[in-house]
Design a protein around this motif. Structure first.
Motif, mmCIF file in Angstrom:
data_model
loop_
_atom_site.group_PDB
_atom_site.id
_atom_site.type_symbol
_atom_site.label_atom_id
_atom_site.label_comp_id
_atom_site.label_asym_id
_atom_site.label_seq_id
_atom_site.Cartn_x
_atom_site.Cartn_y
_atom_site.Cartn_z
ATOM 1 N N TRP A 71 37.888 -20.451 -11.113
ATOM 2 C CA TRP A 71 36.061 -20.417 -10.443
ATOM 3 C C TRP A 71 35.515 -20.328 -11.165
ATOM 4 N N ILE A 72 35.600 -20.360 -12.647
ATOM 5 C CA ILE A 72 34.223 -20.140 -13.860
ATOM 6 C C ILE A 72 33.559 -21.796 -13.676
ATOM 7 N N GLU A 73 34.612 -22.241 -13.250
ATOM 8 C CA GLU A 73 33.998 -23.487 -13.420
ATOM 9 C C GLU A 73 33.880 -24.263 -12.482
ATOM 10 N N ALA A 230 35.616 -8.637 -15.242
ATOM 11 C CA ALA A 230 36.006 -7.893 -14.375
ATOM 12 C C ALA A 230 35.137 -6.589 -14.391
ATOM 13 N N PRO A 231 34.661 -5.864 -14.888
ATOM 14 C CA PRO A 231 33.699 -5.426 -14.816
ATOM 15 C C PRO A 231 32.408 -5.132 -14.481
ATOM 16 N N LYS A 232 32.518 -6.516 -14.300
ATOM 17 C CA LYS A 232 30.993 -6.817 -13.517
ATOM 18 C C LYS A 232 30.515 -7.790 -11.758
ATOM 19 N N ALA A 233 32.160 -7.346 -11.622
ATOM 20 C CA ALA A 233 32.843 -8.124 -10.654
ATOM 21 C C ALA A 233 32.045 -7.141 -9.330
ATOM 22 N N ALA A 234 32.083 -6.143 -9.197
ATOM 23 C CA ALA A 234 31.549 -5.091 -8.309
ATOM 24 C C ALA A 234 30.163 -5.932 -8.092
ATOM 25 N N ASN A 255 39.973 -12.578 -6.555
ATOM 26 C CA ASN A 255 41.349 -12.677 -8.165
ATOM 27 C C ASN A 255 40.834 -11.910 -9.418
ATOM 28 N N LEU A 256 39.707 -11.759 -9.591
ATOM 29 C CA LEU A 256 39.994 -10.800 -10.729
ATOM 30 C C LEU A 256 40.612 -9.728 -11.014
ATOM 31 N N SER A 261 45.195 -6.739 -12.136
ATOM 32 C CA SER A 261 46.650 -5.985 -11.802
ATOM 33 C C SER A 261 47.612 -6.420 -12.197
ATOM 34 N N ARG A 262 48.016 -7.963 -12.390
ATOM 35 C CA ARG A 262 48.748 -8.524 -13.346
ATOM 36 C C ARG A 262 48.668 -8.218 -15.160
ATOM 37 N N GLN A 263 47.408 -8.184 -15.064
ATOM 38 C CA GLN A 263 47.636 -7.272 -16.235
ATOM 39 C C GLN A 263 47.764 -6.056 -16.843
ATOM 40 N N GLY A 264 47.553 -5.503 -15.690
ATOM 41 C CA GLY A 264 47.805 -3.641 -15.893
ATOM 42 C C GLY A 264 49.276 -4.239 -16.426
ATOM 43 N N ARG A 265 50.416 -5.165 -15.606
ATOM 44 C CA ARG A 265 51.718 -5.298 -15.408
ATOM 45 C C ARG A 265 52.173 -6.065 -17.471
#
Length: 433
Positions: A71-73, A230-234, A255-256, A261-265
């Motif tokens: 999405w950033i692209e 991620a902190p800017k998504a909200a 998406n973020l 969540s995956r990054q936490g794992r």
């Protein structure tokens, strides 16, 4: 009167007319073979919004069926001064024959609008151009412009006479071994829209905060980029409420959330490994020799788990070029590097020889100086195997001379212009102390 002044005057007149309008395009990517009907393979929509009432810049957002680009692209800004088919501009993503392609799209402006007149033709750094005639499309008087860019890439663009806006067009692109495709597009609507200046500013701040090279446009966001965005998504989700970009903002937020969540794992895997002694395993080199993990003792060892198949030789090649740079940088300093190929074909006697040929092909193409190895999956599994939690390879592991894990990283690194993979370089240096 100077040409540049006339061009700027025309641009200002144009934007005074459409500055409050959202311009929306509909388009189609088709594969076109000779003597065969065209086959549609992707639909897309391009939404262009004025960034402010007096701005000569549009904020754009691309919607694709079966999105291929992250999405950033799919967001950015574009102005009439930008090059046609700019490599960092509006683009589609498409995967053809197992290879990802970024396809620049000639929208929404024709930059040499001031040169358009009956019978005009010219050649410049962007290509060859000729005005073939005139045509009225949906009530708009347009120039019929034929453009040739690169080899055999012929485009037909209908450009409005009273502005640089491209009304409709067809452009050719090639993928794979000369397979021909065409992109068709046209303006579907020009409507009044709500003010998105604040929202577009937030999106552009996110885009500018991450460092992505042009050849990385097809690649997913790195773990570091996800954590920073991620902190800017909200905030973006709140700003997008009630605007035409609300749906897109929700998709970005989801998406973020998923990636975090995956990054936490993945972070959990790293925490379980770092500082712990490495397990026992044995790697095989491409000539049937064995390299037991016990041989790592007394040296800093870097393991790079990746498929090493990559028959299409697609950027960024698992970042092996940067790894080879670090291998040479640390040569003679008690550091060894092993690439560990992860490929199911290596485990089958009937396909192993073919898989090894592909590895050798990549090694020769990239001129890799570090040793390439493989195993049956035991080595990757002993380091937690991040693919089990939905993460893609590569996996990078740095092992200290005392046999403990010093560094654990999945996915791609952001590239530092000076040393390439700086976090990996830092981890190697730290392991030496």
């Amino acid at each position: 009167m100077p040409r540049l002044f006339l061009f700027a005057l025309a641009i200002n007149i144009f934007f005074s007319h459409v500055a409050s309008a959202q311009v929306q395009y509909r388009g189609l990517l088709e594969q076109t073979e000779r003597n065969s009907p065209s086959v549609p393979v992707k639909e897309f929509q391009l939404n262009c919004f004025p960034t402010s009432e007096d701005s000569q810049t549009f904020f754009y957002q691309v919607e694709e069926s079966r999105p291929a680009l992250p999405w950033i692209e799919q967001i950015g800004t574009v102005s009439p001064a930008d090059d046609l088919l700019a490599s960092n501009g509006i683009a589609l993503g498409y995967r053809h024959l197992d290879r990802g392609y970024v396809l620049p799209v000639a929208l929404p402006f024709f930059p040499q609008h001031d040169q358009l007149q009956k019978g005009a033709s010219w050649k410049d750094g962007q290509g060859e151009f000729e005005v073939k005639g005139e045509k009225t499309i949906n009530g708009h008087a347009c120039w019929d412009v034929r453009a040739t860019t690169g080899i055999a890439r012929h485009h037909q663009l209908y450009v409005r006479k009273d502005s640089p806006l491209i009304q409709s067009g067809t452009q050719t692109v090639f993928m794979g071994p000369g397979d021909r495709f065409q992109v068709q597009f046209q303006i579907e609507s020009e409507d009044k829209t709500t003010d998105i200046a604040a929202l577009s500013k937030l999106f552009l701040e996110l885009k500018s905060s991450v460092k992505r090279q042009e050849h990385d446009r097809f690649q997913p966001l790195t773990n570091e980029q996800v954590k920073s965005l991620a902190p800017k998504a909200a905030e973006i989700l709140a700003a997008a409420k009630g605007t035409p970009l609300e749906k897109f903002a929700k998709e970005v937020n989801e998406n973020l959330d998923t990636l975090m969540s995956r990054q936490g794992r993945i972070d959990g895997l790293a925490e379980a490994m770092i500082g712990k002694p490495i397990p026992k395993f044995t790697l095989k080199n491409l000539k049937s020799g064995e390299i037991p993990s016990s041989s790592f003792a007394g040296k800093t060892t870097v393991l790079h788990f990746w498929d090493y198949a990559n028959p299409t030789l697609e950027q960024p090649y698992g970042q092996v070029g940067y790894l080879d740079f670090l291998h040479n940088r640390w040569a003679g300093k008690n550091v060894q590097v092993y690439g560990v190929a992860i490929n199911s074909e290596l485990n089958d006697p009937q396909t192993q020889a073919k898989a090894i040929r592909n590895i050798n092909r990549l090694q020769q193409f990239m001129r890799l100086s570090y040793e390439l190895t493989f195993d049956g999956g035991a080595a990757l599994n002993s380091f937690g195997n991040p693919t089990r939690v939905g993460e893609s390879l590569p996996l990078w592991v740095v092992i200290s001379p005392d046999g403990t894990v010093r560094h654990y990283q999945t996915g791609f690194y952001e590239v530092d212009n000076r040393v390439g993979l700086k976090p990996l370089d830092d981890a190697i240096e730290a392991s030496q102390k």
